[in-house]
Design a protein around this motif. Sequence first.
Motif, PDB file in Angstrom:
ATOM      1  N   MET A 158       0.829  -1.202   0.000  1.00 50.45           N
ATOM      2  CA  MET A 158       0.000   0.000   0.000  1.00 50.45           C
ATOM      3  C   MET A 158       0.869   1.260   0.000  1.00 50.45           C
ATOM      4  O   MET A 158       0.694   2.160  -0.827  1.00 50.45           O
ATOM      5  CB  MET A 158      -0.910   0.006   1.233  1.00 50.45           C
ATOM      6  CG  MET A 158      -1.605   1.326   1.505  1.00 50.45           C
ATOM      7  SD  MET A 158      -2.936   1.647   0.376  1.00 50.45           S
ATOM      8  CE  MET A 158      -4.139   0.490   0.997  1.00 50.45           C
ATOM      9  N   VAL A 159       1.813   1.338   0.920  1.00 50.44           N
ATOM     10  CA  VAL A 159       2.640   2.536   1.074  1.00 50.44           C
ATOM     11  C   VAL A 159       3.606   2.670  -0.091  1.00 50.44           C
ATOM     12  O   VAL A 159       3.827   3.762  -0.605  1.00 50.44           O
ATOM     13  CB  VAL A 159       3.403   2.494   2.417  1.00 50.44           C
ATOM     14  CG1 VAL A 159       4.400   3.635   2.509  1.00 50.44           C
ATOM     15  CG2 VAL A 159       2.413   2.571   3.583  1.00 50.44           C
ATOM     16  N   GLY A 160       4.191   1.556  -0.539  1.00 52.17           N
ATOM     17  CA  GLY A 160       5.136   1.605  -1.640  1.00 52.17           C
ATOM     18  C   GLY A 160       6.559   1.833  -1.174  1.00 52.17           C
ATOM     19  O   GLY A 160       6.865   1.771   0.024  1.00 52.17           O
ATOM     20  N   ILE A 161       7.452   2.128  -2.110  1.00 47.24           N
ATOM     21  CA  ILE A 161       8.861   2.334  -1.810  1.00 47.24           C
ATOM     22  C   ILE A 161       9.401   3.488  -2.640  1.00 47.24           C
ATOM     23  O   ILE A 161       8.749   3.969  -3.571  1.00 47.24           O
ATOM     24  CB  ILE A 161       9.693   1.069  -2.107  1.00 47.24           C
ATOM     25  CG1 ILE A 161       9.486   0.620  -3.564  1.00 47.24           C
ATOM     26  CG2 ILE A 161       9.366  -0.054  -1.139  1.00 47.24           C
ATOM     27  CD1 ILE A 161      10.392  -0.512  -3.997  1.00 47.24           C
ATOM     28  N   ILE A 162      10.632   3.930  -2.284  1.00 53.34           N
ATOM     29  CA  ILE A 162      11.338   4.954  -3.053  1.00 53.34           C
ATOM     30  C   ILE A 162      12.611   4.341  -3.631  1.00 53.34           C
ATOM     31  O   ILE A 162      13.060   3.287  -3.184  1.00 53.34           O
ATOM     32  CB  ILE A 162      11.680   6.184  -2.190  1.00 53.34           C
ATOM     33  CG1 ILE A 162      12.608   5.797  -1.032  1.00 53.34           C
ATOM     34  CG2 ILE A 162      10.404   6.826  -1.656  1.00 53.34           C
ATOM     35  CD1 ILE A 162      13.120   6.972  -0.231  1.00 53.34           C
ATOM     36  N   ASN A 163      13.201   5.006  -4.618  1.00 52.37           N
ATOM     37  CA  ASN A 163      14.463   4.528  -5.180  1.00 52.37           C
ATOM     38  C   ASN A 163      15.646   5.182  -4.471  1.00 52.37           C
ATOM     39  O   ASN A 163      15.468   5.934  -3.507  1.00 52.37           O
ATOM     40  CB  ASN A 163      14.514   4.766  -6.698  1.00 52.37           C
ATOM     41  CG  ASN A 163      14.422   6.250  -7.055  1.00 52.37           C
ATOM     42  OD1 ASN A 163      14.629   7.130  -6.217  1.00 52.37           O
ATOM     43  ND2 ASN A 163      14.127   6.532  -8.313  1.00 52.37           N
ATOM     44  N   SER A 164      16.863   4.914  -4.936  1.00 56.46           N
ATOM     45  CA  SER A 164      18.059   5.423  -4.262  1.00 56.46           C
ATOM     46  C   SER A 164      18.173   6.935  -4.338  1.00 56.46           C
ATOM     47  O   SER A 164      18.877   7.552  -3.534  1.00 56.46           O
ATOM     48  CB  SER A 164      19.319   4.783  -4.868  1.00 56.46           C
ATOM     49  OG  SER A 164      19.392   5.060  -6.261  1.00 56.46           O
ATOM     50  N   ASP A 165      17.476   7.551  -5.283  1.00 50.09           N
ATOM     51  CA  ASP A 165      17.481   9.013  -5.384  1.00 50.09           C
ATOM     52  C   ASP A 165      16.371   9.655  -4.549  1.00 50.09           C
ATOM     53  O   ASP A 165      16.214  10.882  -4.577  1.00 50.09           O
ATOM     54  CB  ASP A 165      17.325   9.445  -6.843  1.00 50.09           C
ATOM     55  CG  ASP A 165      18.541   9.072  -7.679  1.00 50.09           C
ATOM     56  OD1 ASP A 165      19.663   9.194  -7.150  1.00 50.09           O
ATOM     57  OD2 ASP A 165      18.372   8.650  -8.831  1.00 50.09           O
ATOM     58  N   GLY A 166      15.603   8.834  -3.839  1.00 52.22           N
ATOM     59  CA  GLY A 166      14.574   9.379  -2.960  1.00 52.22           C
ATOM     60  C   GLY A 166      13.247   9.658  -3.620  1.00 52.22           C
ATOM     61  O   GLY A 166      12.405  10.360  -3.047  1.00 52.22           O
ATOM     62  N   HIS A 167      13.006   9.116  -4.820  1.00 54.60           N
ATOM     63  CA  HIS A 167      11.746   9.346  -5.525  1.00 54.60           C
ATOM     64  C   HIS A 167      10.844   8.116  -5.409  1.00 54.60           C
ATOM     65  O   HIS A 167      11.307   6.983  -5.548  1.00 54.60           O
ATOM     66  CB  HIS A 167      11.992   9.653  -6.997  1.00 54.60           C
ATOM     67  CG  HIS A 167      12.853  10.859  -7.233  1.00 54.60           C
ATOM     68  ND1 HIS A 167      12.531  12.103  -6.730  1.00 54.60           N
ATOM     69  CD2 HIS A 167      14.030  11.006  -7.891  1.00 54.60           C
ATOM     70  CE1 HIS A 167      13.457  12.972  -7.077  1.00 54.60           C
ATOM     71  NE2 HIS A 167      14.395  12.323  -7.773  1.00 54.60           N
TER      72      HIS A 167
END
Length: 560
Positions: A158-167
Amino acid sequence: MQLGRKVRFWFLASLWILLTIAISCRLLYLATYQRGFLMDQSKARVERQMVINAKRGRILDRNGEILAMSKPAYDLWTVPKALLEDKQGCHELARHLRLSTQQLRERLTKNQQRDFFFLARNIDTSVANAIKDSDIKSVHSTPSFARFYPGGMASAAMVGIINSDGHGIEGMEYSYESILSGKNGVAKFVINPFGETVESIQRQESVPGDDVSLTIDRSVQYLTYEALKEGVEQTSAKAAHGVVLDVASGDIIAATSYPSFNPDTIKQQRPGKDSMRQRTFTDLFEPGSTFKPITMAYILENIPGVRAQRIQTAPGTLVLGENMVRDVRNHGMLELNDVLTKSSNIAMAKLLLQKPDGFIMWLKNRYHIDEKAQLPFPGLPKGSVITKSAISQFELATLSFGYGVSMSPVQLGQLYLSIANGGYWQPLSLVKSPKVDKGSQHRVMRAETAKEIRAMLHRATKQAGTAWRARVGGIDVAGKTGTTHVYDQGRYWDDRHIASFAGFAPLSDPRYVVVIVVEEPDEKFRYGGQAAAPIFSKIVFSSHFISSNDDMKSSKNLKQ
């Protein structure tokens, strides 16, 4: 002799003058026409620009509990050529980064032509401080933020994730990227040939992102996840999905699946694509017998005198053309009120075939069957219903009990809201703030129809019904089981099933709608009453306990 000297003198003098003029012209040209280019080249060699990461906003549940947050961290960077010359520094840094010295040197050698190279991103503050204390001169640190997910595996998809650049790249992190991300700052500085900072030129601070509050209740989400996990383990199922909706508001209180993934260790975990999807929103399935109450609403409102009918289902089979509709057993003669209780496919087929024209358009116009769920979430599919120009009696018959129509678990829950709330189409909500327009209510069935179907669904949870395992001690519930064959590789499989249950509680004043879908349980648990109904029971009991405590706290606060 003297003449030759004069000639040589004037030749050299003329050559010098011409050379001086040429150089002066060249300098004048460079200083005027090439000034911008040269300044840029000079800056490129000595000036560096670094992004100052903005602190990402939090994702909160309906009560302000944290589902995702950012904590202080550091990015490490270096000029590879300078670090390669520091053998002791390489050895010390490799130890802190838990790498071999050879691995680190290979990475540096591969990037030695670069003036800027990230050694590590979003490392823990304690590790960064230890590296600072080691006094490795060619290693620099920049404040950053690492994402932390207190919601854990229950809320991961539900919340999801971000990549190494913070997006944000998945889930709500992706949907609300523009609000959560804020605005990055920038720092400009001058370096010497060794990559060391000589002077700071400019610094613009970052602007933190805003919080996003969901309608999810973190406690109910966790309890739903645990109930699904237990159900999968007990039935040896492939996966299970659960949705909990608030009847009054249409808020999504919980939506989760098992198995899931740990968002805090995703780099090491590398989970499969299935476990990363919010499958309660993104995956379609044929609802089977859980769709029968919607068909029953059409029958009650469009076939005159149907309430007085008795339906013959013997001998347990119904031949339509070259195909056959079957019941699990021979139910004989059934009263209308017993059709859902016994979950008779034959009775539903015979009833719908009395007036099949208009049923599909009724589904589309009132229940938006062929549309996406109106939610701010990425990757939502459209539901579907059979739309051939020439639909056979057998296809209409199977549509009456949930074949030929596909929807996500949350869309099925939305159908059941209309039964629980007295006949209204209730738009769903996933986000409390920032506010979004979720549309308006409209009536899809008469209040008397909804009341009749609620009574039928309550009878289905009695001992004589297929859903008796959905009962909850001290709470009257209502609901319907479903069992369908898995459709895969262009055909239905006899030995693969989807078991489901959809219902609501308490019966007298429904508060929650709960939908459970169990994928491919062991054959001995293939029916919805065996695999999905017990999960419903556990979730309703836990949710009722939590809501009772919340009501008690609210009343105490009002008295104070």
